[in-house]
Design a protein around this motif. Sequence first.
Motif, PDB file in Angstrom:
ATOM      1  N   ASP A   1     -22.637 -20.146  -5.170  1.00 41.12           N
ATOM      2  CA  ASP A   1     -22.804 -21.251  -6.124  1.00 41.12           C
ATOM      3  C   ASP A   1     -24.048 -22.083  -5.831  1.00 41.12           C
ATOM      4  O   ASP A   1     -24.080 -23.293  -6.022  1.00 41.12           O
ATOM      5  N   ALA A   2     -25.091 -21.435  -5.345  1.00 38.17           N
ATOM      6  CA  ALA A   2     -26.367 -22.112  -5.123  1.00 38.17           C
ATOM      7  C   ALA A   2     -27.265 -21.892  -6.330  1.00 38.17           C
ATOM      8  O   ALA A   2     -27.366 -20.775  -6.841  1.00 38.17           O
ATOM      9  N   LEU A   3     -27.904 -22.959  -6.771  1.00 39.87           N
ATOM     10  CA  LEU A   3     -28.790 -22.895  -7.935  1.00 39.87           C
ATOM     11  C   LEU A   3     -30.214 -22.646  -7.444  1.00 39.87           C
ATOM     12  O   LEU A   3     -30.769 -23.458  -6.707  1.00 39.87           O
ATOM     13  N   ILE A   4     -30.796 -21.534  -7.861  1.00 40.78           N
ATOM     14  CA  ILE A   4     -32.178 -21.230  -7.492  1.00 40.78           C
ATOM     15  C   ILE A   4     -33.119 -21.743  -8.572  1.00 40.78           C
ATOM     16  O   ILE A   4     -32.941 -21.438  -9.759  1.00 40.78           O
ATOM     17  N   VAL A   5     -34.093 -22.532  -8.158  1.00 45.01           N
ATOM     18  CA  VAL A   5     -35.149 -23.024  -9.048  1.00 45.01           C
ATOM     19  C   VAL A   5     -36.442 -22.355  -8.606  1.00 45.01           C
ATOM     20  O   VAL A   5     -36.808 -22.434  -7.427  1.00 45.01           O
ATOM     21  N   ALA A   6     -37.127 -21.690  -9.545  1.00 46.05           N
ATOM     22  CA  ALA A   6     -38.313 -20.919  -9.154  1.00 46.05           C
ATOM     23  C   ALA A   6     -39.498 -21.226 -10.056  1.00 46.05           C
ATOM     24  O   ALA A   6     -39.344 -21.488 -11.254  1.00 46.05           O
ATOM     25  N   ALA A   7     -40.682 -21.182  -9.451  1.00 44.68           N
ATOM     26  CA  ALA A   7     -41.928 -21.365 -10.194  1.00 44.68           C
ATOM     27  C   ALA A   7     -42.183 -20.157 -11.083  1.00 44.68           C
ATOM     28  O   ALA A   7     -41.940 -19.009 -10.689  1.00 44.68           O
ATOM     29  N   ALA A   8     -42.688 -20.419 -12.285  1.00 44.82           N
ATOM     30  CA  ALA A   8     -42.952 -19.339 -13.242  1.00 44.82           C
ATOM     31  C   ALA A   8     -44.137 -18.487 -12.832  1.00 44.82           C
ATOM     32  O   ALA A   8     -44.271 -17.347 -13.270  1.00 44.82           O
TER      33      ALA A   8
ATOM     34  N   ARG B   1     -55.619 -13.518 -17.899  1.00 47.74           N
ATOM     35  CA  ARG B   1     -54.741 -13.817 -19.032  1.00 47.74           C
ATOM     36  C   ARG B   1     -54.635 -12.598 -19.922  1.00 47.74           C
ATOM     37  O   ARG B   1     -55.618 -12.001 -20.304  1.00 47.74           O
ATOM     38  N   GLY B   2     -53.398 -12.208 -20.243  1.00 43.17           N
ATOM     39  CA  GLY B   2     -53.138 -11.008 -21.022  1.00 43.17           C
ATOM     40  C   GLY B   2     -52.832  -9.810 -20.145  1.00 43.17           C
ATOM     41  O   GLY B   2     -52.313  -8.801 -20.640  1.00 43.17           O
ATOM     42  N   LYS B   3     -53.146  -9.921 -18.860  1.00 38.10           N
ATOM     43  CA  LYS B   3     -52.870  -8.820 -17.928  1.00 38.10           C
ATOM     44  C   LYS B   3     -51.765  -9.198 -16.932  1.00 38.10           C
ATOM     45  O   LYS B   3     -51.436  -8.403 -16.058  1.00 38.10           O
ATOM     46  N   GLU B   4     -51.230 -10.408 -17.077  1.00 41.93           N
ATOM     47  CA  GLU B   4     -50.255 -10.871 -16.103  1.00 41.93           C
ATOM     48  C   GLU B   4     -48.926 -10.123 -16.236  1.00 41.93           C
ATOM     49  O   GLU B   4     -48.638  -9.524 -17.265  1.00 41.93           O
ATOM     50  N   SER B   5     -48.140 -10.189 -15.193  1.00 45.49           N
ATOM     51  CA  SER B   5     -46.799  -9.615 -15.215  1.00 45.49           C
ATOM     52  C   SER B   5     -45.801 -10.709 -14.862  1.00 45.49           C
ATOM     53  O   SER B   5     -46.172 -11.768 -14.348  1.00 45.49           O
ATOM     54  N   ALA B   6     -44.545 -10.463 -15.133  1.00 40.50           N
ATOM     55  CA  ALA B   6     -43.510 -11.459 -14.878  1.00 40.50           C
ATOM     56  C   ALA B   6     -43.369 -11.730 -13.390  1.00 40.50           C
ATOM     57  O   ALA B   6     -43.527 -10.833 -12.556  1.00 40.50           O
ATOM     58  N   ALA B   7     -43.077 -12.970 -13.065  1.00 40.07           N
ATOM     59  CA  ALA B   7     -42.893 -13.369 -11.674  1.00 40.07           C
ATOM     60  C   ALA B   7     -41.404 -13.394 -11.330  1.00 40.07           C
ATOM     61  O   ALA B   7     -40.559 -13.710 -12.172  1.00 40.07           O
ATOM     62  N   TYR B   8     -41.101 -13.085 -10.075  1.00 35.54           N
ATOM     63  CA  TYR B   8     -39.725 -13.107  -9.569  1.00 35.54           C
ATOM     64  C   TYR B   8     -39.675 -13.980  -8.314  1.00 35.54           C
ATOM     65  O   TYR B   8     -40.670 -14.078  -7.604  1.00 35.54           O
ATOM     66  N   PRO B   9     -38.558 -14.672  -8.103  1.00 35.54           N
ATOM     67  CA  PRO B   9     -37.261 -14.569  -8.768  1.00 35.54           C
ATOM     68  C   PRO B   9     -37.120 -15.336 -10.076  1.00 35.54           C
ATOM     69  O   PRO B   9     -36.042 -15.374 -10.648  1.00 35.54           O
ATOM     70  N   ALA B  10     -38.192 -15.957 -10.577  1.00 34.00           N
ATOM     71  CA  ALA B  10     -38.078 -16.798 -11.771  1.00 34.00           C
ATOM     72  C   ALA B  10     -37.535 -16.032 -12.978  1.00 34.00           C
ATOM     73  O   ALA B  10     -36.848 -16.616 -13.821  1.00 34.00           O
ATOM     74  N   SER B  11     -37.824 -14.744 -13.066  1.00 32.11           N
ATOM     75  CA  SER B  11     -37.420 -13.977 -14.248  1.00 32.11           C
ATOM     76  C   SER B  11     -35.996 -13.443 -14.181  1.00 32.11           C
ATOM     77  O   SER B  11     -35.506 -12.873 -15.154  1.00 32.11           O
ATOM     78  N   TYR B  12     -35.326 -13.626 -13.057  1.00 32.46           N
ATOM     79  CA  TYR B  12     -33.948 -13.144 -12.958  1.00 32.46           C
ATOM     80  C   TYR B  12     -32.995 -14.040 -13.752  1.00 32.46           C
ATOM     81  O   TYR B  12     -33.184 -15.262 -13.846  1.00 32.46           O
ATOM     82  N   LYS B  13     -31.954 -13.434 -14.262  1.00 28.70           N
ATOM     83  CA  LYS B  13     -30.916 -14.180 -14.982  1.00 28.70           C
ATOM     84  C   LYS B  13     -30.229 -15.153 -14.029  1.00 28.70           C
ATOM     85  O   LYS B  13     -29.935 -14.829 -12.881  1.00 28.70           O
ATOM     86  N   GLY B  14     -29.977 -16.358 -14.509  1.00 26.17           N
ATOM     87  CA  GLY B  14     -29.291 -17.352 -13.696  1.00 26.17           C
ATOM     88  C   GLY B  14     -30.187 -18.124 -12.759  1.00 26.17           C
ATOM     89  O   GLY B  14     -29.714 -18.935 -11.955  1.00 26.17           O
ATOM     90  N   VAL B  15     -31.507 -17.896 -12.836  1.00 26.59           N
ATOM     91  CA  VAL B  15     -32.481 -18.663 -12.060  1.00 26.59           C
ATOM     92  C   VAL B  15     -33.191 -19.625 -13.008  1.00 26.59           C
ATOM     93  O   VAL B  15     -33.586 -19.231 -14.110  1.00 26.59           O
ATOM     94  N   LEU B  16     -33.329 -20.875 -12.621  1.00 27.76           N
ATOM     95  CA  LEU B  16     -34.019 -21.869 -13.446  1.00 27.76           C
ATOM     96  C   LEU B  16     -35.520 -21.699 -13.259  1.00 27.76           C
ATOM     97  O   LEU B  16     -36.069 -21.988 -12.199  1.00 27.76           O
ATOM     98  N   SER B  17     -36.184 -21.214 -14.301  1.00 28.08           N
ATOM     99  CA  SER B  17     -37.615 -20.920 -14.240  1.00 28.08           C
ATOM    100  C   SER B  17     -38.412 -22.086 -14.801  1.00 28.08           C
ATOM    101  O   SER B  17     -38.100 -22.598 -15.883  1.00 28.08           O
ATOM    102  N   VAL B  18     -39.461 -22.504 -14.077  1.00 30.26           N
ATOM    103  CA  VAL B  18     -40.179 -23.736 -14.417  1.00 30.26           C
ATOM    104  C   VAL B  18     -41.671 -23.475 -14.632  1.00 30.26           C
ATOM    105  O   VAL B  18     -42.340 -22.890 -13.776  1.00 30.26           O
TER     106      VAL B  18
END
Length: 420
Positions: free
Chosen positions: A212-219, A227-244
Amino acid sequence: MRGGRIAAGAASLALTSALAFAPAAAAAPADRPGAAPTASKKPARQKTQRAPAPKCNKQIGQPASAITVEPWAQRRLDFEEAWRITRGRGVTVAVVDSGINANHPQLKGKVAASFDASGTTPDDCLGHGTEVAGIIAAADMRGRNVPFVGVAPQVKLLNAKFASGESTQDNTLLAKAITWAAEHGAKVINVSSAAPDTAALREAVRTAQRHDALIVAAAGNVAQDQRGKESAAYPASYKGVLSVAAVDEAGTISGFSNHKTRIDVSAPGQNVISTLGDGYAGGLQGTSFGAPFASGVAALVRARHPKLTYQQVINRILITAEGGNGQGSGHGMISPLQAVSALVDPDATPGAADARPLGGAVPIAKPEPVDHRTRTIGLAVAGGALALALVVAFAGAVIPRGRRRGWRPGRAVIPAEERD
C-alpha cells in the motif's frame, strides 16, 4: 557547476541544478551537469566487481540569504493553506535517489532510516536527492529568515539511495531501493529518475503496491533535439504510479517534459529552489522536481485520510487537480488544499462527470470596499444642493415683500397689552 553526464539511453532524465538563483534555460539536455540519477538500458552483469567507492565531495549550496523572495512554486501551490488541516505528521516518505544530506538545517532529525543499494555511502555526493528531499519535507524556518519550506514539513524520510553518481549501469539497484522503501514502512515513495522497463522494476512496483505504498515518479525529460524520438519513462508509465510532468511559472508544460510517458498531473519544475549541501540551490529544472511537490501533497492526503488506499489517494489528487491545459499535462496542476479537504468519492473514476468534488465551502461574495473619496464628493454635492435650496426658498419669500414696500424698512407693531 556540478557533476558530469548522466547516461540512460532514450529514457534519460536530465535537469539543470544551477548554483545561481537565476532562471534556468528552457531545456535540459542529457549532457548538462547536475542530471538526475538514472538506470541504464544495458543489462546488468551477473557477476561484477564493485569499484572502490568514489570520494564524496558533498555539495555546498548558497546561503539562505540568497533567497530574496518567496519561491514562486510555494506561492503558486499555496500548500500552507492545507497546513491548517495537516502538515504530514505520521507519514513516512522514501526518497529513492542519490542519498540525502541529513545534516542540512531544514532536514535534521527527519531521516528515520537509510539504505544504500549502490554499496558506497548513504551520503548524497551528487546533491540531487537532497534537493528532492527538501521540496518534500524541509522544515519551516521562516522565523529565521529562510523563505523556503517543504510541502509536508512534518513527515519522516527514508533515504533509499541507488546511485552514487549521475548514472548506474546496474539497472537492478533502483528496484532494490524501491523494494527496501516499501518493506520499511514508506507510505509514499518518490522516484525522481527514469529507467527502462525491466522485470525487476515491475516487480518492485508491485511489491510497493502490495504494501500500500504510493509511488510518485517523474515523467522524464527530453532534450529539444530528441523531441519526437523519446520513449516512455519508467516507473512513471506503470499502472498505479502517479506520473508527474513539469510546468513553468506561467503554468505551461515545460518544453523538456516527456510526452511519451503517461501523465497524471503536473507540478512546478522550472526555476525551482531547494536544499543542497548545507545551503540552497536555485534555477533547478526538470520533472525531477515536479515529482516531489506531488509526493508532498500525497503525504498530506495520507496524513489527513489514513484509511484510504494508495489508489484512492491517487484518485483524490487527480480529481482535485486544476484540469489539463494541453498535451502532457494530464489532469492538470496539483491542488494541495483541495486534495486534502475536498469532499471526493475516493472510488470515482478520475475524469468522469461524477468524479468532481462533491461539495465544500460555498463562496460568498464579500461586500465591495467603501470608496471614501466618492462618498465624500457625494456628501459635499448633497450638502451644497440643500444649502442652495434654502437660499432659493428664502429669496422667494423675502423679495416679493420687499418690492411691495418699495424696499422700505418695515415697522414693528407693539401689542396693545404691552403699550404703556
